[in-house]
Design a protein around this motif. Sequence first.
Motif, short mmCIF file in Angstrom:
data_model
loop_
_atom_site.label_atom_id
_atom_site.label_comp_id
_atom_site.label_asym_id
_atom_site.label_seq_id
_atom_site.Cartn_x
_atom_site.Cartn_y
_atom_site.Cartn_z
N TYR A 9 0.82 -1.21 0.00
CA TYR A 9 0.00 0.00 0.00
C TYR A 9 0.86 1.27 0.00
O TYR A 9 0.46 2.30 0.54
N PRO A 39 1.83 3.81 -2.06
CA PRO A 39 1.40 5.17 -2.46
C PRO A 39 0.50 5.84 -1.41
O PRO A 39 0.70 6.99 -1.04
N GLY A 40 -0.50 5.09 -0.94
CA GLY A 40 -1.41 5.66 0.06
C GLY A 40 -0.72 5.93 1.38
O GLY A 40 -0.94 6.97 2.02
N LEU A 64 2.44 6.57 1.89
CA LEU A 64 3.35 7.72 1.75
C LEU A 64 2.59 9.04 1.77
O LEU A 64 3.07 10.03 2.34
N LEU A 65 1.42 9.08 1.14
CA LEU A 65 0.61 10.30 1.18
C LEU A 65 0.19 10.61 2.62
O LEU A 65 0.25 11.77 3.07
N SER A 118 -4.71 10.60 -0.66
CA SER A 118 -4.78 9.29 -0.01
C SER A 118 -6.19 8.71 -0.10
O SER A 118 -6.37 7.51 -0.37
N TYR A 139 -6.73 7.33 -3.55
CA TYR A 139 -5.97 6.10 -3.76
C TYR A 139 -6.67 4.91 -3.10
O TYR A 139 -6.87 3.86 -3.72
N ARG A 174 -8.41 1.50 -4.52
CA ARG A 174 -7.81 0.21 -4.14
C ARG A 174 -8.81 -0.70 -3.43
O ARG A 174 -8.88 -1.91 -3.70
#
Length: 437
Positions: free
Chosen positions: A227, A229-230, A232-233, A413, A416, A420
């Motif tokens: 997970y 990308p989410g 990290l946001l 986030s 994303y 997902r």
Amino acid sequence: MSLINRVIQRSHTWVFVMYASSAAFMTYFCMYAFRKPFSVGKFEQVEAFMGVLDFKIALVLAQVFGYLLSKFIGIKVVSELTANRRALAILTLVMAAQLALVLFALVPEQLKPLMMFLNGVPLGMIWGIVFSFLEGRKTSEILGAFLSVTFIVASGLVRTVGQWLIVDLNVTEYWMPATTGAIFTVPLFVSVYLLAQTPPPSPDDQSARQARAPMNAQQRLAFFLRYAPGILLLITSFLLFTGLRDFRDNFSAEIWQALGHGEEPAIFAYAGIRIAGVVLFVLAAMVMIKNNTSAFLSNHGFILLGCVLLGGTTYAFEQHWIDGKSWMVWLGAGLYIAYIPYNCFLFDRMISAVGSTANAGFLIYLADSAGYLGSVSILLYRTFASPEISWLAFFIQLCYLVAILGGALVVGSMVYFSIRLLRRGHMPLTNSPSRPA
């Protein structure tokens, strides 16, 4: 199994909630007495540290660097800590921090920042250990809401105790932090003992919220990459919220002074109690959302509400629509509405929503390690890049930046995870456990 443990395990849910939330609240409340009182001191009589850095800023930076290191250590330690070692870990870490405060009073001035660094290192792991007693339950939101109030209430009240020791009892600024810690030592031991009697999550809890287990390095890496990308946001947005929270916390004395309330010892408690009331009312609404996916995404909405309050009330203050006291209360409410979900609700619900066996401590400390990088960066920028700007003016600019940029990252986030978890069909909209996304 102790008598208290057996009684609580057989009690009604609300009896358990009141017991566990009270024990966790008091444990973390007492910890604040070993962390925050030093910030009441102004240390104006002390020469600049190493000839270039304001002495109080040097102390704040040293403790924050200790916290920063602690968060990186906590990614491993807290995520791997077993239940039977939690209580001893809390007491050992807090007493190590108290020893650093005693040494802070005794060592020469040039070594005092080192003692604040050593104070911060053990204390940075307490939150994750305390929350480990509460996560993975159907009642985790309400337990987390009560625990999170300590961020607000304890910070103000222990500062009031510190100010009282200086003003009324003539305790020196150097001995005040250790004295405050000594006052809270016995309550800490009692609170930790009671917290240790908290029963583990029941089978029903595990069915509704996923089983929680220690995570080794390979499991932590796999979960993060799945997970990334989410996560990290969220981590980047939390970096901003933590930086602002810490700046407000560490320099609230200077901000209140600029607003004309600097000589009122009770002003910290005044704001803290009112902020806590607003935040607890708003965050308690999260308990009503039963579906894990909906609750996880709704957490993003609550954070965005905090951003709106943060930026909106700052604008209202600048336009003279509200006074300084009202601004500090509503600004603080917005900041903590945005900040608190990361420390309990958000990641606890994320694990439940994605259906992976993990623990919230790993994600909390991953975010916290980045968060304290934000604290250090903001403080260094204020010290060296814009020293001519007043504390109040810098604080106002920072509020706008965090509200806008932090809000944008949270929206990213939300988009994303919506894609997902919902659009790709990885997570059905049920309360029951599901396969990993």
